[in-house]
Design a protein around this motif. Structure first.
Motif, PDB file in Angstrom:
ATOM      1  N   GLN A 102       0.822  -1.211   0.000  1.00 14.03           N
ATOM      2  CA  GLN A 102       0.000   0.000   0.000  1.00 14.03           C
ATOM      3  C   GLN A 102       0.850   1.253   0.000  1.00 14.03           C
ATOM      4  O   GLN A 102       0.382   2.324  -0.325  1.00 14.03           O
ATOM      5  CB  GLN A 102      -0.876   0.028   1.250  1.00 14.03           C
ATOM      6  N   GLY A 103       2.102   1.141   0.432  1.00 18.42           N
ATOM      7  CA  GLY A 103       2.962   2.316   0.520  1.00 18.42           C
ATOM      8  C   GLY A 103       3.619   2.597  -0.821  1.00 18.42           C
ATOM      9  O   GLY A 103       2.991   2.497  -1.872  1.00 18.42           O
ATOM     10  N   ASP A 104       4.878   2.951  -0.773  1.00 18.66           N
ATOM     11  CA  ASP A 104       5.639   3.307  -1.954  1.00 18.66           C
ATOM     12  C   ASP A 104       5.825   2.070  -2.853  1.00 18.66           C
ATOM     13  O   ASP A 104       6.501   1.123  -2.472  1.00 18.66           O
ATOM     14  CB  ASP A 104       7.006   3.826  -1.468  1.00 18.66           C
TER      15      ASP A 104
ATOM     16  N   THR B 112       7.690   1.493  -5.302  1.00 20.90           N
ATOM     17  CA  THR B 112       9.064   1.138  -5.678  1.00 20.90           C
ATOM     18  C   THR B 112       9.738   0.260  -4.627  1.00 20.90           C
ATOM     19  O   THR B 112      10.732  -0.392  -4.913  1.00 20.90           O
ATOM     20  CB  THR B 112       9.937   2.392  -5.923  1.00 20.90           C
TER      21      THR B 112
ATOM     22  N   ASP C 205      12.890  -3.852  -4.099  1.00 18.70           N
ATOM     23  CA  ASP C 205      13.861  -4.428  -3.158  1.00 18.70           C
ATOM     24  C   ASP C 205      13.435  -5.802  -2.694  1.00 18.70           C
ATOM     25  O   ASP C 205      14.247  -6.667  -2.437  1.00 18.70           O
ATOM     26  CB  ASP C 205      13.986  -3.538  -1.918  1.00 18.70           C
TER      27      ASP C 205
ATOM     28  N   GLY D 163       5.140   9.302  -8.183  1.00 17.10           N
ATOM     29  CA  GLY D 163       5.216   8.718  -6.854  1.00 17.10           C
ATOM     30  C   GLY D 163       4.083   7.791  -6.553  1.00 17.10           C
ATOM     31  O   GLY D 163       3.580   7.084  -7.421  1.00 17.10           O
ATOM     32  N   THR D 164       3.682   7.827  -5.327  1.00 10.05           N
ATOM     33  CA  THR D 164       2.816   6.784  -4.804  1.00 10.05           C
ATOM     34  C   THR D 164       1.482   6.690  -5.517  1.00 10.05           C
ATOM     35  O   THR D 164       0.872   5.653  -5.513  1.00 10.05           O
ATOM     36  CB  THR D 164       2.529   7.066  -3.336  1.00 10.05           C
ATOM     37  N   HIS D 165       1.017   7.792  -6.107  1.00 12.77           N
ATOM     38  CA  HIS D 165      -0.340   7.753  -6.632  1.00 12.77           C
ATOM     39  C   HIS D 165      -0.443   7.262  -8.057  1.00 12.77           C
ATOM     40  O   HIS D 165      -1.507   6.965  -8.527  1.00 12.77           O
ATOM     41  CB  HIS D 165      -0.980   9.138  -6.531  1.00 12.77           C
TER      42      HIS D 165
ATOM     43  N   LEU E 269      11.973  12.014  -3.879  1.00 13.04           N
ATOM     44  CA  LEU E 269      11.011  11.722  -4.948  1.00 13.04           C
ATOM     45  C   LEU E 269      11.051  12.827  -5.995  1.00 13.04           C
ATOM     46  O   LEU E 269      11.130  12.581  -7.195  1.00 13.04           O
ATOM     47  CB  LEU E 269       9.597  11.600  -4.344  1.00 13.04           C
TER      48      LEU E 269
ATOM     49  N   LYS F 240      15.190   7.364  -0.855  1.00 11.35           N
ATOM     50  CA  LYS F 240      13.767   7.518  -0.570  1.00 11.35           C
ATOM     51  C   LYS F 240      13.305   6.458   0.412  1.00 11.35           C
ATOM     52  O   LYS F 240      12.551   6.736   1.341  1.00 11.35           O
ATOM     53  CB  LYS F 240      12.955   7.434  -1.863  1.00 11.35           C
TER      54      LYS F 240
ATOM     55  N   ASN G  77      11.442   6.809   3.957  1.00 11.93           N
ATOM     56  CA  ASN G  77      10.241   6.027   4.306  1.00 11.93           C
ATOM     57  C   ASN G  77      10.451   5.281   5.613  1.00 11.93           C
ATOM     58  O   ASN G  77       9.551   5.202   6.447  1.00 11.93           O
ATOM     59  CB  ASN G  77       9.936   4.974   3.243  1.00 11.93           C
TER      60      ASN G  77
ATOM     61  N   GLU H  61       4.595   4.010   6.832  1.00 13.29           N
ATOM     62  CA  GLU H  61       5.292   4.977   5.977  1.00 13.29           C
ATOM     63  C   GLU H  61       4.376   6.017   5.361  1.00 13.29           C
ATOM     64  O   GLU H  61       4.820   7.119   5.055  1.00 13.29           O
ATOM     65  CB  GLU H  61       6.180   4.295   4.928  1.00 13.29           C
ATOM     66  N   ILE H  62       3.112   5.710   5.159  1.00 16.53           N
ATOM     67  CA  ILE H  62       2.167   6.698   4.615  1.00 16.53           C
ATOM     68  C   ILE H  62       1.091   6.926   5.655  1.00 16.53           C
ATOM     69  O   ILE H  62       0.621   5.973   6.273  1.00 16.53           O
ATOM     70  CB  ILE H  62       1.547   6.205   3.296  1.00 16.53           C
TER      71      ILE H  62
END
Lengths: 139, 430
Positions: A31-33, A35, A39, A82-84, B108, B142, B146, B156-157
């Protein structure tokens, strides 16, 4: 297995629901970033990304895209905000140019009926989620 | 009459939905609008009737990139209303959380949204083909941002660990030490980032902005301080409404802020740097000097360099704070707000973020006022576009659109936050 989506936008949570339901498959409800997925998947030979789709097909319909088919999907407006707005297609392209794609990667889309705020999964999507959990756990 | 219209209907690499419209008549800018069409969000109305304790969790939802800024300005306002002081130990944790947000948000923008402009790519994915190591550094930096936010904020969000009076839970000293290795790498990576972006080509363009930011005698202001400007404003946060005003314009769903009796002002990295650069941490300051920024930076295109300097500062600050970190005796102090008005501000990644709350006798919020940085910068953005476009009327439409979009991205505008806007149109009468 990595599920992408938003839990408060109805069927957009389909990928997350699959991740939540898996028992014998390593899974991540992302749900977060987005990217950060890159990893995580470095350590795996096979990665399956599940997300909701909006293609005009019947709600609940399952679309399977192999790596070679992924680049034929329209990624939407050309942006990387980014996230969206980074979806599975952009994520895979980014990993590809960075040389961190797993040997096998597949995108499974579950066609959404509704992205209504605060709604639960629709019935056809719930059924497809259950089917995907069963299939992935017994693969 | 020579008329020419240039329009970008949907701005790329900005947060939220906006557009730009420009019309030339005989090579003079006849009309210019930075339009925010993202729908209004109504957060101030949602807050009415809610308990004061809910403000940090509700306002965090305004932005997925800068929730900590919203939480911090909210708790600052409510603690000011109660006359409460959370003490230095807890305040340090707020600053660590905030450093995480600066690292995450600035990284970002620098790597994914802004660097492709200077290196000539449509997006970061195309840029990654030729600069994979740069993009890898950006992604790792980034991620460290986070991680800080998740570590101190709970996730993180939209962090969930911030409360009026402090935190729900605070990490122990031993837990906090787990961040040291990442932060040591991050300081070096951030300094490399400054050196990299300082080498980009920047348009020769400077403006005589009135810079507005927080200032604090003890530190490069992030979470506290007085509001100061390059034109001599030096006021308590509570005096914001006496010096600044927001106005509605029909082409934007975001209110335009300006100085009362004056015009546009500029908030964000350039303003903070120009007002407070002497207080940067040593490696950030040395990198800024190597980059040739000077004490004041008036070229908005160089904001990418200033953001990189601020990433370095935030990494150094976080590392130093963790080195001295002691487990606080208590995660929060009791705060009760009733029949009071409170004002709070903090330096969101994009600039000054001001909140004001009125709380009734039962502890319910009766009025809320939130002024995000992008709404304060809208007039400044429009003035930049006008001044930038006028001597460049001879450029063809596509080139001019590309450069004007960059001029907007200089501000890293957060349209979602400001609507409470991007598309670009240029019209030419020729």
């Amino acid at each position: 297995m990595i599920g992408m989506g938003n839990r408060v936008r109805g069927d957009d949570a389909a990928g997350l629901a699959v991740a939540d339901g898996l028992r014998s498959t390593e899974s991540l409800a992302l749900q977060g970033d987005p990217t950060s997925a890159i990893d995580r998947w470095c350590d795996f030979d096979r990665v399956v990304l599940v997300d909701a789709t909006r293609s005009g097909r019947t709600p609940g319909a399952i679309t399977r895209l192999s790596r070679s088919e992924i680049t034929t999907v329209s990624p939407g407006p050309p942006r990387f905000a980014g996230t969206h707005s980074i979806g599975p297609v952009e994520l895979i392209r980014l990993a590809e140019v960075l040389g961190v794609l797993p040997a096998t990667i597949e995108v499974i889309g579950i066609e959404a009926e509704s992205f209504a705020h605060g709604a639960a999964l629709s019935r056809p999507v719930s059924e497809s989620v259950a089917r995907m959990i069963e299939e992935l756990d017994h693969a | 009459m020579a008329e020419r219209e240039i329009a970008v209907d949907y701005l790329a690499r900005v947060e939220g939905e906006g557009a730009m419209y420009l019309r030339f008549e005989n090579d003079q800018v006849a009309d210019l609008k930075f339009k925010i069409f993202e729908p209004p969000r109504f957060f101030e109305a949602f807050l009415r009737g809610r308990r004061f304790e809910e403000a940090p969790d509700i306002t965090a939802r305004i932005c997925g990139i800068c929730p900590v800024a919203y939480q911090t300005s909210a708790v600052n306002a409510l603690e000011a209303a109660a006359g409460a002081d959370i003490g230095d130990d807890l305040r340090r944790i707020r600053r660590l959380l905030y450093c995480g947000e600066w690292i995450e948000s600035h990284t970002l923008h620098v790597y994914m949204l802004h660097a492709p402009d200077f290196l000539g790519y449509p997006d970061a994915i195309a840029m990654a083909t030729d600069y994979p190591d740069v993009v890898r550094d950006g992604l790792r930096l980034k991620k460290i941002g986070n991680r800080l936010v998740e570590f101190f904020g709970g996730r993180e969000i939209h962090p969930i660990n911030v409360k009026v009076g402090g935190f729900y839970r605070v990490p122990t000293r031993a837990e906090a030490q787990s961040l040291v290795d990442d932060l040591e790498w991050a300081v070096d990576a951030a300094v490399r980032t400054v050196d990299l972006v300082a080498g980009f080509d920047f348009p020769d363009f400077e403006r005589d902005y009135e810079f507005v930011a927080l200032r604090h005698p003890a530190e490069y202001a992030i979470d506290r301080g007085r509001i100061v400007s390059s034109e001599g404003v030096d006021i308590e946060v509570a005096e914001w409404p006496d010096f600044f005003v927001e106005e509605h314009v029909e082409w934007s769903n975001a209110l335009h802020a300006r100085r009362i009796g004056g015009g546009a002002y500029h908030v964000g990295p350039l303003a903070r740097y120009s007002l407070n650069s002497a207080q940067l941490r040593p490696q950030a300051r040395a990198a800024a000097q190597r980059a040739g920024l000077g004490e004041v930076c008036r070229n908005p295109f160089r904001s990418i360099v200033v953001r990189a300097v601020e990433i370095a500062h935030a990494c150094e600050e976080a590392l130093a704070t963790i080195a001295d970190y002691e487990t606080p005796a208590t995660p929060s102090v009791p705060v009760r707000v009733a029949s009071a008005v409170g004002h709070g501000a903090s330096e969101a990644p994009r600039g000054l973020l001001y909140h004001r709350y009125e709380v009734d006798a039962a502890g319910l919020i009766s009025d809320a006022h939130i002024v995000p940085p992008t709404s304060q910068n809208q007039l400044s953005i429009e003035e930049d576009l006008r001044e930038y476009a006028t001597p460049r009327a001879s450029l063809d439409d596509e080139r001019l659109k590309w450069e004007l979009e960059q001029a907007i991205r200089n501000y890293d505008p957060c349209i979602s936050c400001a609507t409470h806007f991007l598309d670009l149109t240029v019209e030419r009468d020729t």
